[in-house]
Design an enzyme around this catalytic site. Structure first.
Site, PDB file in Angstrom:
ATOM      1  N   ASN A 106      -2.613  -0.416   6.526  1.00  0.00           N
ATOM      2  CA  ASN A 106      -2.110  -1.682   7.079  1.00  0.00           C
ATOM      3  C   ASN A 106      -1.134  -2.377   6.138  1.00  0.00           C
ATOM      4  OD1 ASN A 106      -3.993  -2.440   5.237  1.00  0.00           O
ATOM      5  ND2 ASN A 106      -5.270  -3.618   6.633  1.00  0.00           N
ATOM      6  N   HIS A 161      -2.079  -5.697   1.021  1.00  0.00           N
ATOM      7  CA  HIS A 161      -3.326  -6.394   0.713  1.00  0.00           C
ATOM      8  C   HIS A 161      -3.012  -7.856   0.434  1.00  0.00           C
ATOM      9  CE1 HIS A 161      -7.006  -7.524  -1.437  1.00  0.00           C
ATOM     10  NE2 HIS A 161      -6.217  -8.020  -2.366  1.00  0.00           N
ATOM     11  N   LYS A 210       0.822  -1.216   0.000  1.00  0.00           N
ATOM     12  CA  LYS A 210       0.000   0.000   0.000  1.00  0.00           C
ATOM     13  C   LYS A 210       0.860   1.272   0.000  1.00  0.00           C
ATOM     14  CE  LYS A 210      -3.965  -2.441   1.868  1.00  0.00           C
ATOM     15  NZ  LYS A 210      -5.125  -2.467   2.780  1.00  0.00           N
ATOM     16  N   GLU A 220      -8.117 -10.247  -9.198  1.00  0.00           N
ATOM     17  CA  GLU A 220      -7.264  -9.123  -8.810  1.00  0.00           C
ATOM     18  C   GLU A 220      -5.960  -9.106  -9.607  1.00  0.00           C
ATOM     19  OE1 GLU A 220      -9.173  -9.028  -4.306  1.00  0.00           O
ATOM     20  OE2 GLU A 220      -7.068  -9.580  -4.544  1.00  0.00           O
ATOM     21  N   TYR A 248     -11.800  -2.204  -4.974  1.00  0.00           N
ATOM     22  CA  TYR A 248     -12.408  -2.491  -3.666  1.00  0.00           C
ATOM     23  C   TYR A 248     -13.942  -2.380  -3.719  1.00  0.00           C
ATOM     24  CZ  TYR A 248      -7.990  -2.814  -1.050  1.00  0.00           C
ATOM     25  OH  TYR A 248      -6.775  -3.223  -0.543  1.00  0.00           O
TER      26      TYR A 248
END
Ligand code: GTP
Ligand code: MG
Length: 139
Positions: A114, A117, A11, A128, A51
């Site tokens: 966080n 993914h 991320k 994905e 998402y």
């Protein structure tokens, strides 16, 4: 895509913190082979599509904004039992609950930021992966 593969994305906050190498080292040390990898950036619209399953949740807007805020590093990874083993390696969504030795324990800042993914099923891993990579790049 084979069922021994999963999809991941480092991320933006972790890329900005120069953690690409540290995170990838943990992934390789855990026995995953990097099948495909690149550095790129999502538009807010692309983040929204990626998402889309979370559309309507209270954190959806924040999530899309965060994922488009800077460069990301998407990857396809290969290992026996890849999806489940990778979820274990990244740790709980909330870093306060992430186990010692997990990527999120080491690199996550908050439940939103966080660090990484991980796909939650073989089916979603394939969807994905195809979002970022063409078939000929998955070798
Ligand atoms: P991913 O591997 O990124 O899909 O995370 P996950 O499977 O552990 O969690 P989930 O799919 O439920 O949520 C997707 C992402 O939305 C998370 O990784 C967080 O970045 C974000 N998110 C989830 N819950 C919250 C929340 O309560 N607050 C905020 N700010 N972000 C959240
Ligand atoms: Mg998820």
């Amino acid at each position: 895509m084979a069922t021994n593969r999963t999809f991941t994305m480092i991320k933006p906050h972790a890329v900005a913190a120069n953690a690409i190498g540290g995170i990838t080292a943990m992934i390789e040390a855990a026995g995953f082979r990097v099948v495909a990898m690149k550095k790129t950036q999502l538009t807010a619209e692309q983040a929204g599509k990626f998402y889309a399953v979370h559309e309507g949740r209270p954190f959806y807007g924040e999530l899309c904004e965060m994922m488009a805020a800077g460069a990301i590093v998407p990857m396809i990874l290969e290992k026996e039992n890849a999806v489940a083993d990778f979820r274990e390696l990244i740790g709980s969504t909330d870093p306060a609950e992430a186990a010692e030795g997990t990527i999120r324990k080491n690199y996550a800042l908050s439940k939103g930021e966080n660090a990484i993914h991980g796909s939650d099923s073989d089916e979603n891993a394939a969807i994905e992966a195809a979002f970022f990579f063409s078939e000929r790049e998955m070798y």
